[in-house]
Design a protein around this motif. Structure first.
Motif, PDB file in Angstrom:
ATOM      1  N   LEU A  74      82.042 -74.595  -2.933  1.00 52.32           N
ATOM      2  CA  LEU A  74      82.864 -74.794  -4.118  1.00 52.32           C
ATOM      3  C   LEU A  74      82.033 -74.614  -5.384  1.00 52.32           C
ATOM      4  CD1 LEU A  74      85.497 -75.693  -5.493  1.00 52.32           C
ATOM      5  CD2 LEU A  74      84.755 -78.072  -5.172  1.00 52.32           C
ATOM      6  N   GLY A  75      80.789 -75.128  -5.356  1.00 57.01           N
ATOM      7  CA  GLY A  75      79.917 -74.971  -6.518  1.00 57.01           C
ATOM      8  C   GLY A  75      79.568 -73.518  -6.782  1.00 57.01           C
ATOM      9  N   LEU A  76      79.289 -72.767  -5.729  1.00 57.30           N
ATOM     10  CA  LEU A  76      78.983 -71.347  -5.899  1.00 57.30           C
ATOM     11  C   LEU A  76      80.181 -70.591  -6.468  1.00 57.30           C
ATOM     12  CD1 LEU A  76      76.955 -70.478  -2.657  1.00 57.30           C
ATOM     13  CD2 LEU A  76      76.122 -70.460  -5.020  1.00 57.30           C
ATOM     14  N   ARG A  77      81.371 -70.937  -5.991  1.00 57.15           N
ATOM     15  CA  ARG A  77      82.571 -70.277  -6.509  1.00 57.15           C
ATOM     16  C   ARG A  77      82.748 -70.577  -7.986  1.00 57.15           C
ATOM     17  NH1 ARG A  77      84.855 -66.070  -6.587  1.00 57.15           N
ATOM     18  NH2 ARG A  77      84.754 -66.005  -4.317  1.00 57.15           N
ATOM     19  N   LEU A  78      82.540 -71.818  -8.397  1.00 57.12           N
ATOM     20  CA  LEU A  78      82.663 -72.186  -9.802  1.00 57.12           C
ATOM     21  C   LEU A  78      81.637 -71.427 -10.642  1.00 57.12           C
ATOM     22  CD1 LEU A  78      84.260 -74.202 -11.640  1.00 57.12           C
ATOM     23  CD2 LEU A  78      82.283 -75.714 -11.435  1.00 57.12           C
ATOM     24  N   PHE A  79      80.418 -71.328 -10.125  1.00 57.63           N
ATOM     25  CA  PHE A  79      79.359 -70.608 -10.830  1.00 57.63           C
ATOM     26  C   PHE A  79      79.706 -69.136 -10.986  1.00 57.63           C
ATOM     27  CE2 PHE A  79      75.561 -67.922 -10.378  1.00 57.63           C
ATOM     28  CZ  PHE A  79      74.858 -68.287 -11.520  1.00 57.63           C
ATOM     29  N   VAL A  80      80.118 -68.484  -9.901  1.00 64.65           N
ATOM     30  CA  VAL A  80      80.419 -67.043  -9.937  1.00 64.65           C
ATOM     31  C   VAL A  80      81.586 -66.751 -10.869  1.00 64.65           C
ATOM     32  CG1 VAL A  80      81.311 -65.119  -8.543  1.00 64.65           C
ATOM     33  CG2 VAL A  80      79.432 -66.520  -7.680  1.00 64.65           C
ATOM     34  N   ASP A  81      82.605 -67.604 -10.840  1.00 67.62           N
ATOM     35  CA  ASP A  81      83.816 -67.332 -11.624  1.00 67.62           C
ATOM     36  C   ASP A  81      83.668 -67.666 -13.105  1.00 67.62           C
ATOM     37  OD1 ASP A  81      85.096 -66.444  -9.391  1.00 67.62           O
ATOM     38  OD2 ASP A  81      86.272 -68.267  -9.058  1.00 67.62           O
ATOM     39  N   GLY A  82      82.835 -68.675 -13.430  1.00 70.49           N
ATOM     40  CA  GLY A  82      82.861 -69.115 -14.809  1.00 70.49           C
ATOM     41  C   GLY A  82      81.539 -69.249 -15.531  1.00 70.49           C
ATOM     42  N   LEU A  83      80.422 -69.296 -14.802  1.00 68.23           N
ATOM     43  CA  LEU A  83      79.141 -69.569 -15.455  1.00 68.23           C
ATOM     44  C   LEU A  83      78.114 -68.454 -15.291  1.00 68.23           C
ATOM     45  CD1 LEU A  83      78.707 -73.339 -14.484  1.00 68.23           C
ATOM     46  CD2 LEU A  83      79.375 -72.416 -16.708  1.00 68.23           C
ATOM     47  N   MET A  84      78.326 -67.591 -14.333  1.00 65.93           N
ATOM     48  CA  MET A  84      77.340 -66.552 -14.055  1.00 65.93           C
ATOM     49  C   MET A  84      77.272 -65.538 -15.195  1.00 65.93           C
ATOM     50  SD  MET A  84      77.114 -64.027 -10.736  1.00 65.93           S
ATOM     51  CE  MET A  84      78.643 -63.144 -11.109  1.00 65.93           C
ATOM     52  N   GLN A  85      76.094 -65.221 -15.601  1.00 65.70           N
ATOM     53  CA  GLN A  85      75.868 -64.185 -16.607  1.00 65.70           C
ATOM     54  C   GLN A  85      75.447 -62.920 -15.882  1.00 65.70           C
ATOM     55  OE1 GLN A  85      72.930 -66.162 -19.060  1.00 65.70           O
ATOM     56  NE2 GLN A  85      74.497 -67.073 -20.365  1.00 65.70           N
ATOM     57  N   VAL A  86      76.399 -61.999 -15.752  1.00 62.54           N
ATOM     58  CA  VAL A  86      76.150 -60.772 -14.996  1.00 62.54           C
ATOM     59  C   VAL A  86      75.133 -59.916 -15.730  1.00 62.54           C
ATOM     60  CG1 VAL A  86      77.168 -58.663 -14.059  1.00 62.54           C
ATOM     61  CG2 VAL A  86      78.443 -60.820 -13.975  1.00 62.54           C
ATOM     62  N   GLY A  87      74.091 -59.515 -15.028  1.00 63.33           N
ATOM     63  CA  GLY A  87      73.060 -58.689 -15.637  1.00 63.33           C
ATOM     64  C   GLY A  87      73.482 -57.235 -15.723  1.00 63.33           C
ATOM     65  N   ASP A  88      72.717 -56.470 -16.465  1.00 64.45           N
ATOM     66  CA  ASP A  88      72.944 -55.036 -16.564  1.00 64.45           C
ATOM     67  C   ASP A  88      71.989 -54.328 -15.623  1.00 64.45           C
ATOM     68  OD1 ASP A  88      74.046 -52.713 -17.349  1.00 64.45           O
ATOM     69  OD2 ASP A  88      72.999 -52.566 -19.282  1.00 64.45           O
TER      70      ASP A  88
END
Length: 341
Positions: A74-88
């Motif tokens: 659940l924590g990983l899902r929250l991170f991926v959906d709302g907190l992750m800063q996608v790199g270039d």
């Protein structure tokens, strides 16, 4: 189920730092480590209190009795959906993926894309595509047993597909040759999906100049076999699943067994075709890989008419570097779409 609105800004910052540290190291993260992060700038005691709250919310868990914490699914899902800063993508990564187009003349672009994707992400890569998309080079009919014949189709990309079809018991050898010649004239350099309807129409209107038995053979040869048999699965980089020593060998064995169940994998990847852009499946969010605790990142690719014709992706442990892998998968799908135009 916890959402971002349930977490204040300080807790979000601590949670983001913990997940990023875990994804980089694979180890439980302690409060002392996080308190040294200059972006957080709070005491270890404050970090411990926040980590306790996040654990109560189901976002973190302790793998054993220690101060370290890991993100839950659940924590990983929250991170991926709302907190992750996608790199270039780095210039080197972009050049490596772009190189696929220059190699396209001599090789199968799908095979190249799968190998490149696996190499860049150090994961196993998956590509599913419709078998009938590629142009045909040659088609041949061979009698195998009473009432059966083998259709051998050689595609321009070098792939060979064999299909057993029904054939009249009294079919003479000359009909096998005639059916092959008839279809080679109409199919060579074109895909089955492009020409199937026109071939059937020509036979039905008696413009084919084929006898009845040969016409029946041609119909069977170009019949649209619906279902999973119409899909091809390419898997590259299985060895990467064994590269990390901390991985549970039994989990990896289960994952490799899952990959061997081609039909189930194709079903999962086809589900990823329903929509736009990159999709991330974490752990038990997908039924197929739930027991092996793996993550799957997918993106669809398109033909010259912008129609989705397949899906590519990577599979690895839930401790994937999502911020780096997501743009690689996305850009590879974009390049492959350009190659198919």
């Amino acid at each position: 189920m916890a959402t971002l609105t349930d977490i204040d800004e300080r807790s979000r910052s601590i949670f983001r730092s913990l997940v990023e540290t875990y994804l980089a190291t694979g180890e439980p993260v302690g409060s002392r480590t996080l308190s040294h992060d200059t972006k957080i700038a709070v005491s270890a005691a404050t970090v411990r209190n926040v980590m306790a709250d996040l654990t109560d919310m189901g976002l973190l868990h302790a793998p054993h009795i220690s101060a370290g914490r890991l993100p839950t699914q659940l924590g990983l899902r929250l991170f991926v959906d709302g907190l992750m800063q996608v790199g270039d993508l780095s210039p080197e990564e972009r050049r490596a993926i772009d190189a696929e187009t220059r190699a396209n003349d001599a090789d199968n672009p799908l095979e190249i894309a799968a190998a490149r994707l696996s190499g860049l992400t150090q994961t196993a890569s998956l590509i599913v595509t419709q078998k009938s998309d590629a142009p045909l080079r040659q088609i041949e009919f061979v009698r195998t047993s009473p009432g059966k014949a083998l259709v051998i189709m050689v595609f321009e990309d070098g792939r060979v597909e064999n299909r057993v079809i029904n054939a009249p018991d009294d079919l003479p050898p000359s009909s096998l040759v005639s059916a092959g010649n008839y279809l080679n004239t109409r199919l060579r350099g074109r895909s089955m999906s492009e020409t199937r309807s026109s071939i059937i129409e020509e036979i039905e209107s008696n413009r084919s100049e084929l006898d009845e038995l040969t016409s029946r053979l041609v119909r069977e040869g170009v019949a649209d076999k619906a279902g999973d048999d119409n899909w091809q699965l390419i898997v590259r980089g299985r060895g990467h699943l064994l590269d990390e020593s901390e991985q549970d060998i039994e989990r990896v064995r289960m994952l490799l067994d899952d990959l061997e169940r081609k039909r189930d994998v194709i079903e999962l990847l086809n589900a990823a075709r329903e929509g736009e852009g990159v999709k991330v499946f974490i752990g038990s969010e997908n039924r197929l890989f739930s027991l092996s605790g793996s993550s799957l990142i997918t993106a669809p690719y398109r033909d010259e008419n912008r129609k989705i014709v397949g899906v590519l992706g990577v599979i690895g442990p839930t401790r994937l570097n999502y911020a780096r892998v997501v743009p690689i998968v996305d850009y590879t799908a974009e390049v492959l779409s350009r190659m198919l135009k």
